[in-house]
Design an enzyme around this catalytic site. Structure first.
Site, PDB file in Angstrom:
ATOM      1  N   ASP A  75      -0.597   2.021   0.070  1.00 15.35           N
ATOM      2  CA  ASP A  75      -1.968   2.511   0.439  1.00 15.35           C
ATOM      3  C   ASP A  75      -2.665   0.949   0.417  1.00 15.35           C
ATOM      4  O   ASP A  75      -3.916   0.788  -0.099  1.00 15.35           O
ATOM      5  CB  ASP A  75      -2.681   3.380  -0.505  1.00 15.35           C
ATOM      6  CG  ASP A  75      -4.139   3.831   0.187  1.00 15.35           C
ATOM      7  OD1 ASP A  75      -4.174   3.796   1.459  1.00 15.35           O
ATOM      8  OD2 ASP A  75      -4.971   4.157  -0.448  1.00 15.35           O
ATOM      9  N   LEU A  97     -19.946   2.351  -7.692  1.00 19.98           N
ATOM     10  CA  LEU A  97     -19.331   1.210  -6.959  1.00 19.98           C
ATOM     11  C   LEU A  97     -18.848   1.767  -5.851  1.00 19.98           C
ATOM     12  O   LEU A  97     -18.773   1.231  -4.333  1.00 19.98           O
ATOM     13  CB  LEU A  97     -18.489   0.289  -7.653  1.00 19.98           C
ATOM     14  CG  LEU A  97     -18.940  -0.368  -8.850  1.00 19.98           C
ATOM     15  CD1 LEU A  97     -17.879  -1.126  -9.684  1.00 19.98           C
ATOM     16  CD2 LEU A  97     -20.077  -1.305  -8.615  1.00 19.98           C
TER      17      LEU A  97
END
Length: 162
Positions: free
Chosen positions: A129, A14
């Protein structure tokens, strides 16, 4: 892939990041689709980052707006983290669905709720993040992921600096 008694059939990759790759998989016993993150241990830093992410996910109380940790294993010089599967990241969703303003505001709200949950832990967690690739959607619900860069805040130390 066999992890002790946990068997996962891996299919496609993915995505790929700094510390490893994420694969789509199916838990063979239950038939439930999962995401499997393989973190290759190339150095002690990689090992520390992998363990940090696992510890943070494992400690954190489950929440609708944070990707759920299903299990984790160490196998053949890699950490394998098995998480709930989500259909798309925010980039892909924005491109394919072109959501209206109400949907965009709902996604921002859900991200804020997930971050608030992280900040309200007994040892608060700061994500560090947040970006579209680290916001996933499952059945239209926004979920924060990739907390490997996160940091637990030492509240006692923080109070000394105020």
């Amino acid at each position: 892939m066999d992890f002790d008694n946990y068997r996962v059939l891996l299919s496609k990759e993915l995505g790929r990041g700094t510390f490893g790759s994420v694969y789509e998989g199916v838990h063979i016993k239950t038939g439930v689709k999962v995401a499997v993150k393989k973190m290759q241990i190339k150095s002690s830093q990689h090992g520390a980052e992998g363990m940090k992410e696992i510890k943070l996910l494992h400690r954190m109380e489950k929440h609708e707006n944070i990707v759920r940790l299903e299990d984790f294993f160490y196998h053949d010089t890699s950490f394998w983290i098995i998480m709930e599967f989500c259909e798309a990241d925010l980039d892909a969703y924005m491109e394919s669905a072109n959501p209206d303003m109400e949907q965009r505001i709902r996604i921002m709200y859900e991200c804020a709720v997930g971050l608030t949950h992280m900040h309200e832990q007994p040892a608060p967690i700061i994500h560090r993040d947040i970006k579209p690739g680290n916001i996933l959607l499952k059945n239209g619900v926004a979920k924060l992921t990739d907390i490997g860069m996160s940091k637990m805040v030492d509240m006692e130390q923080m109070m000394k600096t105020i």
